[in-house]
Design a protein around this motif. Structure first.
Motif, PDB file in Angstrom:
ATOM      1  N   SER A 160      35.219 -37.271  -7.323  1.00 26.69           N
ATOM      2  CA  SER A 160      35.378 -38.098  -6.130  1.00 26.69           C
ATOM      3  C   SER A 160      34.984 -39.534  -6.425  1.00 26.69           C
ATOM      4  CB  SER A 160      34.536 -37.527  -5.001  1.00 26.69           C
ATOM      5  OG  SER A 160      34.861 -38.159  -3.785  1.00 26.69           O
ATOM      6  N   PHE A 163      37.882 -45.384 -13.852  1.00 29.84           N
ATOM      7  CA  PHE A 163      38.883 -45.882 -12.909  1.00 29.84           C
ATOM      8  C   PHE A 163      38.114 -46.591 -11.801  1.00 29.84           C
ATOM      9  CE2 PHE A 163      43.036 -46.266 -11.527  1.00 29.84           C
ATOM     10  CZ  PHE A 163      43.319 -45.675 -10.305  1.00 29.84           C
ATOM     11  N   ILE A 183      38.112 -48.676  -8.281  1.00 32.69           N
ATOM     12  CA  ILE A 183      38.942 -48.842  -7.085  1.00 32.69           C
ATOM     13  C   ILE A 183      38.211 -49.728  -6.088  1.00 32.69           C
ATOM     14  CG2 ILE A 183      40.109 -47.668  -5.180  1.00 32.69           C
ATOM     15  CD1 ILE A 183      40.160 -45.135  -6.863  1.00 32.69           C
ATOM     16  N   PHE A 214      42.715 -49.064   0.496  1.00 30.98           N
ATOM     17  CA  PHE A 214      42.333 -49.036  -0.903  1.00 30.98           C
ATOM     18  C   PHE A 214      43.360 -49.715  -1.791  1.00 30.98           C
ATOM     19  CE2 PHE A 214      38.601 -46.323  -1.026  1.00 30.98           C
ATOM     20  CZ  PHE A 214      38.609 -45.821   0.256  1.00 30.98           C
ATOM     21  N   GLY A 215      42.836 -50.342  -2.835  1.00 29.72           N
ATOM     22  CA  GLY A 215      43.706 -50.862  -3.865  1.00 29.72           C
ATOM     23  C   GLY A 215      44.207 -49.726  -4.748  1.00 29.72           C
ATOM     24  N   PRO A 216      45.158 -50.030  -5.626  1.00 33.40           N
ATOM     25  CA  PRO A 216      45.756 -49.001  -6.478  1.00 33.40           C
ATOM     26  C   PRO A 216      44.868 -48.589  -7.647  1.00 33.40           C
ATOM     27  CG  PRO A 216      46.729 -51.117  -6.944  1.00 33.40           C
ATOM     28  CD  PRO A 216      45.813 -51.327  -5.769  1.00 33.40           C
ATOM     29  N   GLY A 217      43.769 -49.307  -7.857  1.00 32.49           N
ATOM     30  CA  GLY A 217      42.862 -48.936  -8.938  1.00 32.49           C
ATOM     31  C   GLY A 217      43.119 -49.684 -10.228  1.00 32.49           C
ATOM     32  N   ARG A 264      42.322 -49.073 -14.340  1.00 32.90           N
ATOM     33  CA  ARG A 264      41.802 -48.165 -15.362  1.00 32.90           C
ATOM     34  C   ARG A 264      41.273 -48.982 -16.520  1.00 32.90           C
ATOM     35  NH1 ARG A 264      41.860 -43.109 -15.334  1.00 32.90           N
ATOM     36  NH2 ARG A 264      43.481 -42.980 -13.742  1.00 32.90           N
ATOM     37  N   TYR A 291      42.450 -38.895   2.987  1.00 33.80           N
ATOM     38  CA  TYR A 291      43.134 -39.771   2.046  1.00 33.80           C
ATOM     39  C   TYR A 291      43.856 -38.909   1.010  1.00 33.80           C
ATOM     40  CZ  TYR A 291      40.362 -43.727   3.775  1.00 33.80           C
ATOM     41  OH  TYR A 291      39.797 -44.700   4.553  1.00 33.80           O
ATOM     42  N   GLN A 348      45.592 -39.049  -2.971  1.00 33.12           N
ATOM     43  CA  GLN A 348      45.655 -39.797  -4.229  1.00 33.12           C
ATOM     44  C   GLN A 348      46.669 -39.130  -5.149  1.00 33.12           C
ATOM     45  OE1 GLN A 348      42.114 -39.786  -6.751  1.00 33.12           O
ATOM     46  NE2 GLN A 348      42.535 -41.893  -7.379  1.00 33.12           N
ATOM     47  N   GLY A 389      47.207 -41.210 -11.110  1.00 32.51           N
ATOM     48  CA  GLY A 389      47.142 -42.567 -11.637  1.00 32.51           C
ATOM     49  C   GLY A 389      47.113 -43.661 -10.597  1.00 32.51           C
ATOM     50  N   GLU A 390      46.968 -43.299  -9.328  1.00 32.04           N
ATOM     51  CA  GLU A 390      46.993 -44.300  -8.272  1.00 32.04           C
ATOM     52  C   GLU A 390      45.692 -44.318  -7.476  1.00 32.04           C
ATOM     53  OE1 GLU A 390      51.804 -43.675  -7.461  1.00 32.04           O
ATOM     54  OE2 GLU A 390      50.413 -43.914  -5.783  1.00 32.04           O
ATOM     55  N   GLY A 391      45.555 -45.319  -6.630  1.00 33.67           N
ATOM     56  CA  GLY A 391      44.414 -45.381  -5.736  1.00 33.67           C
ATOM     57  C   GLY A 391      44.616 -44.473  -4.540  1.00 33.67           C
ATOM     58  N   LEU A 392      43.721 -44.584  -3.580  1.00 27.78           N
ATOM     59  CA  LEU A 392      43.795 -43.729  -2.399  1.00 27.78           C
ATOM     60  C   LEU A 392      44.680 -44.342  -1.328  1.00 27.78           C
ATOM     61  CD1 LEU A 392      41.235 -42.593  -3.802  1.00 27.78           C
ATOM     62  CD2 LEU A 392      40.349 -42.136  -1.523  1.00 27.78           C
ATOM     63  N   LEU A 442      45.546 -43.939   2.809  1.00 29.19           N
ATOM     64  CA  LEU A 442      45.143 -43.320   4.061  1.00 29.19           C
ATOM     65  C   LEU A 442      46.263 -42.415   4.553  1.00 29.19           C
ATOM     66  CD1 LEU A 442      43.156 -43.124   6.458  1.00 29.19           C
ATOM     67  CD2 LEU A 442      44.382 -45.044   7.485  1.00 29.19           C
ATOM     68  N   PHE A 490      41.420 -36.120  -0.205  1.00 32.31           N
ATOM     69  CA  PHE A 490      40.003 -36.386   0.043  1.00 32.31           C
ATOM     70  C   PHE A 490      39.746 -36.460   1.542  1.00 32.31           C
ATOM     71  CE2 PHE A 490      38.411 -37.319  -4.156  1.00 32.31           C
ATOM     72  CZ  PHE A 490      39.527 -37.755  -4.864  1.00 32.31           C
ATOM     73  N   ALA A 511      34.597 -34.038  -2.250  1.00 35.13           N
ATOM     74  CA  ALA A 511      34.845 -33.972  -3.688  1.00 35.13           C
ATOM     75  C   ALA A 511      36.327 -34.021  -4.038  1.00 35.13           C
ATOM     76  CB  ALA A 511      34.226 -32.704  -4.256  1.00 35.13           C
ATOM     77  N   GLY A 512      37.181 -33.817  -3.049  1.00 38.50           N
ATOM     78  CA  GLY A 512      38.618 -33.820  -3.315  1.00 38.50           C
ATOM     79  C   GLY A 512      39.136 -32.423  -3.575  1.00 38.50           C
ATOM     80  N   ARG A 559      42.592 -30.612  -5.155  1.00 36.17           N
ATOM     81  CA  ARG A 559      43.872 -30.822  -5.839  1.00 36.17           C
ATOM     82  C   ARG A 559      44.882 -29.789  -5.353  1.00 36.17           C
ATOM     83  NH1 ARG A 559      45.155 -33.789 -10.232  1.00 36.17           N
ATOM     84  NH2 ARG A 559      42.941 -34.272 -10.508  1.00 36.17           N
TER      85      ARG A 559
END
Lengths: 118, 113
Positions: free
Chosen positions: A43, A91, A93, A109-112, A114, B36, B38, B41-44, B46, B89, B105-106, B108
């Motif tokens: 998380s 990563f 964010i 949120f931004g895309p992050g 790495r 949220y 995800q 490879g990307e951010g979160l 909403l 999440f 904790a998320g 999958r």
């Protein structure tokens, strides 16, 4: 909805160098931005809260001299990882807080970014 | 302190199956609750939110109802698609002299064609 961008999306650097990550709110003003770190399959861990024009508030266990945060304007916050080491690979964010009509805030949120430190 | 507990994953479903991801929370006062998503490879992003008891958040076929009596905010979707494969999440936000979001904790989700 509100858009938050981050730059760069990927960065690879040598151990001992510093890396700056930018977080921008594109279509709104964000008085507060947050920086998170996410390890693989885990998380988000809040690192710090960044308020425009004042010092960032760091979470317990996060080194403020290691992770420098600057929130110079209402649309930009930066995170600088100083003297990066391989254990800083992660990563990262950012998010920005939006207050809508007096109801409790929503975070976008931004895309992050790495980061890989060699 | 405040906390969010989500069901452990991974959850694997076939396309068009019904989805439930459980989420319960512990908090004083009246937090806002969020889901949220995800993608790899990307951010979160909403997905949906609810700001008070009995509110139902909904988006893209996903729904969740803020249940104060059971301190829950379970995520549901009637018919999942392969494109729903992601990490979900659950989170709560509360303002107590400072604004903070606590994440679960998320979970999958894998959806098979």
């Amino acid at each position: 909805g509100a858009v938050v961008s981050q730059h760069p999306s990927w960065v690879i650097c040598k151990s001992g160098t510093s890396v700056k990550i930018e977080c921008r709110s594109l279509d709104f003003q964000a008085t507060t931005m947050f920086w998170y770190r996410q390890f693989p399959k885990q998380s988000l861990m809040l690192m710090a809260t960044s308020n425009e024009g004042s010092k960032a508030t760091y979470e317990q266990g996060v080194e403020k001299d290691k992770f420098l945060i600057n929130h110079a304007s209402l649309t930009l916050s930066t995170l600088t990882v100083t003297s990066a080491h391989p254990e800083d690979s992660s990563f990262y964010i950012c998010s920005a807080r939006v207050v809508q009509g007096g109801e409790l805030e929503t975070q976008y949120f931004g895309p992050g970014t790495r980061l890989l430190v060699l | 302190g405040d906390s969010v507990t989500q069901m452990e994953g991974p959850v694997t479903l076939s396309e068009e199956a019904f989805l439930t991801i459980n989420c319960t929370y512990t908090a004083t006062g009246y937090p806002s609750l969020f889901w949220y998503v995800q993608y790899p490879g990307e951010g979160l992003q909403l997905l949906l939110k609810a700001t008070k008891a009995d509110d139902k958040g909904s988006n893209k076929g996903f729904e969740a109802t803020y249940r104060k009596e059971t301190t829950s905010f379970h995520l549901e979707k009637g018919s999942v698609q392969v494109s729903d494969s992601a990490v979900y999440f659950c989170a709560l936000s509360r303002y107590t002299g400072g604004f903070k979001t606590i994440f679960g904790a998320g979970t999958r989700l894998f959806v098979k064609a």
